[in-house]
Design an enzyme around this catalytic site. Structure first.
Site, PDB file in Angstrom:
ATOM      1  CB  THR A 187      -1.081  -0.187   1.517  1.00 29.85           C
ATOM      2  OG1 THR A 187      -0.280  -0.099   2.430  1.00 29.85           O
ATOM      3  CG2 THR A 187      -1.784  -1.224   1.197  1.00 29.85           C
ATOM      4  CD  GLU A 333      -5.567  -2.652   1.997  1.00 31.49           C
ATOM      5  OE1 GLU A 333      -5.471  -2.429   1.027  1.00 31.49           O
ATOM      6  OE2 GLU A 333      -4.694  -1.292   2.969  1.00 31.49           O
ATOM      7  CE  LYS A 444     -14.208  12.597  12.475  1.00 35.31           C
ATOM      8  NZ  LYS A 444     -12.654  12.181  11.912  1.00 35.31           N
ATOM      9  CD1 TRP A 449     -18.424  13.913  11.282  1.00 31.87           C
ATOM     10  CD2 TRP A 449     -18.550  12.272  10.200  1.00 31.87           C
ATOM     11  NE1 TRP A 449     -17.854  12.919  11.826  1.00 31.87           N
ATOM     12  CE2 TRP A 449     -17.998  12.077  11.763  1.00 31.87           C
ATOM     13  CE3 TRP A 449     -18.630  11.387   9.580  1.00 31.87           C
ATOM     14  CZ2 TRP A 449     -17.677  10.317  12.100  1.00 31.87           C
ATOM     15  CZ3 TRP A 449     -18.420  10.299   9.825  1.00 31.87           C
ATOM     16  CH2 TRP A 449     -17.912   9.762  11.170  1.00 31.87           C
TER      17      TRP A 449
HETATM   18  P1  ADP Z   1      -3.353   3.562  -2.699  1.00 25.68           P
HETATM   19  O1  ADP Z   1      -3.981   4.939  -1.728  1.00 25.68           O
HETATM   20  O2  ADP Z   1      -2.232   3.191  -1.571  1.00 25.68           O
HETATM   21  O3  ADP Z   1      -3.191   3.674  -4.259  1.00 25.68           O
HETATM   22  P2  ADP Z   1      -6.258   1.986  -2.343  1.00 25.68           P
HETATM   23  O4  ADP Z   1      -5.688   1.991  -4.552  1.00 25.68           O
HETATM   24  O5  ADP Z   1      -5.720   0.677  -1.925  1.00 25.68           O
HETATM   25  O6  ADP Z   1      -4.177   2.549  -2.145  1.00 25.68           O
HETATM   26  O7  ADP Z   1      -6.737   3.204  -2.478  1.00 25.68           O
HETATM   27  C1  ADP Z   1      -7.719   2.706  -1.244  1.00 25.68           C
HETATM   28  C2  ADP Z   1      -8.609   3.842  -0.933  1.00 25.68           C
HETATM   29  O8  ADP Z   1      -9.015   4.753  -2.638  1.00 25.68           O
HETATM   30  C3  ADP Z   1     -10.189   3.497  -0.673  1.00 25.68           C
HETATM   31  O9  ADP Z   1     -10.390   2.560   0.581  1.00 25.68           O
HETATM   32  C4  ADP Z   1     -10.508   4.385  -0.646  1.00 25.68           C
HETATM   33  O10 ADP Z   1     -10.906   5.548   0.039  1.00 25.68           O
HETATM   34  C5  ADP Z   1     -10.014   4.748  -2.059  1.00 25.68           C
HETATM   35  N1  ADP Z   1     -10.769   4.914  -3.808  1.00 25.68           N
HETATM   36  C6  ADP Z   1     -10.637   3.851  -4.050  1.00 25.68           C
HETATM   37  N2  ADP Z   1     -11.992   4.520  -4.984  1.00 25.68           N
HETATM   38  C7  ADP Z   1     -12.810   5.350  -5.266  1.00 25.68           C
HETATM   39  C8  ADP Z   1     -13.734   5.590  -5.163  1.00 25.68           C
HETATM   40  N3  ADP Z   1     -14.783   5.335  -6.485  1.00 25.68           N
HETATM   41  N4  ADP Z   1     -14.379   6.807  -4.777  1.00 25.68           N
HETATM   42  C9  ADP Z   1     -13.774   7.404  -3.269  1.00 25.68           C
HETATM   43  N5  ADP Z   1     -12.121   7.130  -3.174  1.00 25.68           N
HETATM   44  C10 ADP Z   1     -11.998   5.609  -3.520  1.00 25.68           C
END
Ligand code: ADP
Length: 549
Positions: A187, A333, A444, A449
Site C-alpha cells: 500500500t 487490500e 468535522k 460531518w
Molecule cells: P493507495 O492510496 O495506496 O492507492 P488504494 O488504491 O488501496 O491505496 O486506495 C484505496 C482507497 O481509495 C479506498 O479505501 C478509498 O478511500 C479510495 N477510493 C477508491 N476508489 C474510490 C472511489 N471510486 N471513490 C472514492 N474513493 C475511492
C-alpha cells in the site's frame, strides 16, 4: 457426502494455458523506451514467459521458498511476461511502485527480501542511490535490449533481452497449490510504513472471473482493453489476468499514460474499446481532447475508480464521446475491486438528474465481496441510502493479514472476520454504495460531518476548474471548516467569490467552504490521488476569513 467433481487448482498458469490454446493470435501492443509500438501475440508472449522461467531458474530462484522477484516497470509487454513467468514458476512477483518515496522503495525491497529486480531504464536512477543498502538483491535486470541499455552508476546490470535469448522456450510449469502466493503489492503507506498485500493464485483467479462479468467490466474477446492503471499498483486492477482469460486484445501504454495525445492516438489506431483508470488520468485526457478539438470514436466504456469520479467525467465522456462511464471502488487490500456501477433494469429511464445521481455512486456489490456499514459500536446500519457508517468487507479476494505484518499492530480483521476499509459510506436499498469520505479526510464541523469528496466534485463541475481539493482547517468555534483549493483552467476568468457562489443551492449552506485559494498544482500520491495529508500539513496554519456568526 462430498461432491464428485475435479479438485482442479485455480492457478494463473491455467489462464496462460487457456489463452495459449484458445486465443493464441490475440494481440498485445506495448510502448517501451526501445520500441515506439511493439506488437506480438499471446502465443509469443507466453513463449517468452517460459524463457523467463528458465532464466529465473538459472539465476537460482527457488519456488520452494516462494522467492520474491521485484519489478520497477511501466505497463508494457515485458512486465506482462514477468507477471506470468514469475508467478507460474511458483515465485512471487513483487510489483514496486516507483512513485513512492525512495526510502519507502528501499524499505519494501528489503522487507519483501527481493532476490532479483527487473527494472525499466527510467527507474534505474532511483536504485542507484541506495543499491548498497539492498542486502537481499543479487541481480538487477534492465528491461531493455543490449543496444538501448542505459549508462548507469551500477556496474552489475543484466540485460533482459540477452537473458531471454540464452534460454529455451520450453519449460514445464510446476503444479502449484492454489493458495500459494503469486504476487505482492505494498500500500502507499500514507501513515507509517507501506504494508504488503500478498495475493494468492486462487484470489487472483476468482477476482479475474468476477471482474470480467457483464455487470462488472463486461470483458469479451471482441474487446481491446487499455488499462491506464499501472501494473505496478494492484496488478492494474487484474486486467493482465482477466483480459487473457476472456481472449481480448491488450494495449499497454508504457510511460505515456498521462499524455493526452499519446493516449488519443493509441485509442484510435488500436481501436481501444475499454479503459480503466483514476479520475485524474481521464480529466487530463478530456482536457487535451477539448483543447485540441478531438473526439474519441472507438472507446465504448471506461471504469473510473481509485478516487471519486467527478460528474464532468461521466457527462462529457457520454455527451462528447459516446463513452459510458462506470464508477468503481476498491483498494489494494481487495485485489482491488469491491463494487462497480452498472444500472439495474429501468434505472436508465429515470429522469437524467436521477440517473446521474445513481451513476455517481461508487457502485453495487460484485458477487464474491460482502459489504456492510457499521456504527461506532460495530452495529450494522441499514441500507437506506442516507445512514452512513464505517464500510467493512469480506470475501475470497480480500486480504486477511499483511505480509510479515508488525506483531504489535492491531489485528487486520475484526473478530467476525471483516476488514475495515477506513472509508465511510452509505448503501441504498438497491445496494448502491456511496463513499462519503475517507475516515481521515472527512471534515468535522461542529460535531457534524462534511464530505470533502462531494465538495470537490461540485467544484470540479465548474467549467473553469481543472482540479480541486477540499481539506478541513482548524476553526475556533466549529473545530474544522472546509478550505477549497482550486487549479483554474488556463483560460478561465474566475474569482474567489464566483467560486464560492457556485456552491449555493448545490450543497447544504453550512457545507459551503469558508475560503478558496487558487493554486497552480496539487500534490498527488503515487497512484494519482490527491494527497490530502500533505495539503493538511501545508495549510496547518491557514487562517480562515472571519465570518459572521
Ligand atoms: P493507495 O492510496 O495506496 O492507492 P488504494 O488504491 O488501496 O491505496 O486506495 C484505496 C482507497 O481509495 C479506498 O479505501 C478509498 O478511500 C479510495 N477510493 C477508491 N476508489 C474510490 C472511489 N471510486 N471513490 C472514492 N474513493 C475511492
Amino acid at each position: 457426502m462430498q461432491g464428485l467433481m475435479m479438485d482442479t487448482q485455480l492457478l494463473i498458469t491455467s489462464i496462460l494455458r487457456f489463452a495459449e490454446k484458445n486465443s493464441p493470435t490475440a494481440e498485445i501492443v506495448s510502448v517501451t523506451h526501445d520500441h515506439a509500438l511493439f506488437r506480438y501475440t499471446y502465443s509469443e508472449a507466453f513463449a517468452r514467459s517460459r524463457k523467463l522461467a528458465n532464466a529465473l531458474a538459472a539465476l537460482g530462484l527457488d519456488a520452494a521458498t516462494s522467492d520474491r522477484v521485484g519489478t520497477l516497470a511501466w505497463n508494457d509487454h515485458r512486465h506482462f511476461e514477468l507477471y506470468y513467468g514469475v508467478s507460474c514458476s511458483g515465485l512471487v512477483v513483487h510489483t514496486i511502485n516507483p512513485r513512492l518515496f525512495s526510502e519507502q522503495i528501499e524499505y519494501i525491497i528489503n522487507h519483501a527480501e527481493d532476490r532479483v529486480l527487473f527494472v525499466d531504464p527510467a527507474f534505474l536512477p532511483i536504485l542507484e542511490c541506495f543499491r548498497h543498502k539492498l542486502s537481499t538483491v543479487e541481480h538487477i535486470v534492465v528491461l531493455s535490449d543490449r543496444e538501448h541499455m542505459p549508462e548507469s552508476k551500477l556496474d552489475d546490470l543484466l540485460c533482459y533481452e540477452e537473458l531471454l535469448a540464452a534460454q529455451s522456450d520450453s519449460f514445464l510449469w510446476p503444479s502449484l497449490d492454489e493458495k500459494q502466493a503469486c504476487s505482492l503489492c505494498y500500500t502507499s503507506g500514507t501513515t507509517g510504513n507501506p504494508k504488503g498485500v500478498l495475493y494468492s493464485h486462487r484470489s487472483t483467479i476468482l477476482h479475474a472471473y468476477a471482474t470480467a462479468l457483464p455487470d462488472a467490466m463486461n470483458l469479451a474477446a471482441v474487446d481491446c482493453v487499455m488499462p491506464l492503471v499501472p501494473m505496478f499498483h494492484v496488478n492494474a486492477w487484474g486486467i493482465p489476468y482477466s483480459v487473457p482469460m476472456t481472449g481480448g486484445k491488450l494495449v499497454l501504454a508504457g510511460q505515456g499514460m498521462a499524455d493526452g495525445e499519446a493516449l488519443f492516438q493509441l485509442i484510435e489506431t488500436e481501436r481501444v474499446t475499454a479503459s480503466l483508470g483514476v479520475p485524474t488520468i481521464f480529466l487530463a485526457l478530456l482536457n487535451w481532447l477539448e483543447l485540441n478539438d478531438k473526439n474519441l470514436t472507438r472507446l465504448q466504456r471506461i471504469v473510473v475508480g481509485g478516487a471519486a469520479c467527478p460528474e464532468k467525467v461521466i457527462s462529457v465522456m457520454a455527451e462528447a464521446h459516446g463513452v459510458s462511464v462506470h464508477h468503481g471502488w476498491g483498494m489494494t487490500e481487495m485485489s482491488p475491486m469491491g463494487v462497480i456501477n452498472t444500472l439495474k433494469p429501468s434505472m436508465d429511464e429515470l429522469p437524467a438528474s436521477e440517473v446521474m445521481r445513481l451513476r455517481l455512486r461508487q457502485g453495487r456489490g460484485l458477487f464474491g465481496v460482502e459489504i456492510k456499514i457499521t456504527d461506532d459500536e460495530d452495529k450494522e446500519l441499514p441500507w437506506d441510502g442516507h445512514t452512513f457508517g464505517a464500510l467493512k468487507v469480506r470475501g475470497p479476494w480480500v486480504c486477511m493479514d499483511y505480509y510479515r505484518s508488525d506483531p504489535d499492530a492491531s489485528p487486520t480483521l475484526d473478530t467476525d472476520g471483516w476488514f475495515n476499509t477506513g472509508d465511510i459510506a452509505t448503501i441504498d436499498a438497491d445496494g448502491f454504495m456511496l463513499i462519503t469520505d475517507r475516515s481521515k479526510d472527512v471534515i468535522k464541523s461542529g460535531g457534524e460531518w462534511i464530505s470533502s469528496i462531494e465538495l470537490e466534485n461540485t467544484a470540479v463541475n465548474h467549467p473553469g476548474v481543472l482540479e480541486a481539493a477540499v481539506i478541513g482547517v482548524s476553526h475556533p468555534k466549529w473545530s474544522e471548516r472546509p478550505l477549497l483549493l482550486v487549479i483554474k483552467k488556463a483560460d478561465a476568468e474566475l474569482s474567489k467569490q464566483d467560486m464560492l457562489a457556485w456552491f449555493e443551492g448545490k450543497v447544504a449552506s453550512w457545507w459551503v467552504p469558508d475560503a478558496v485559494e487558487f493554486v497552480t498544482e496539487l500534490p498527488h500520491t503515487a497512484t494519482g490521488k490527491l494527497q490530502k495529508r500533505a495539503l493538511r500539513e501545508l495549510y496547518v496554519d491557514y487562517v480562515l476569513p472571519q465570518t459572521p456568526e
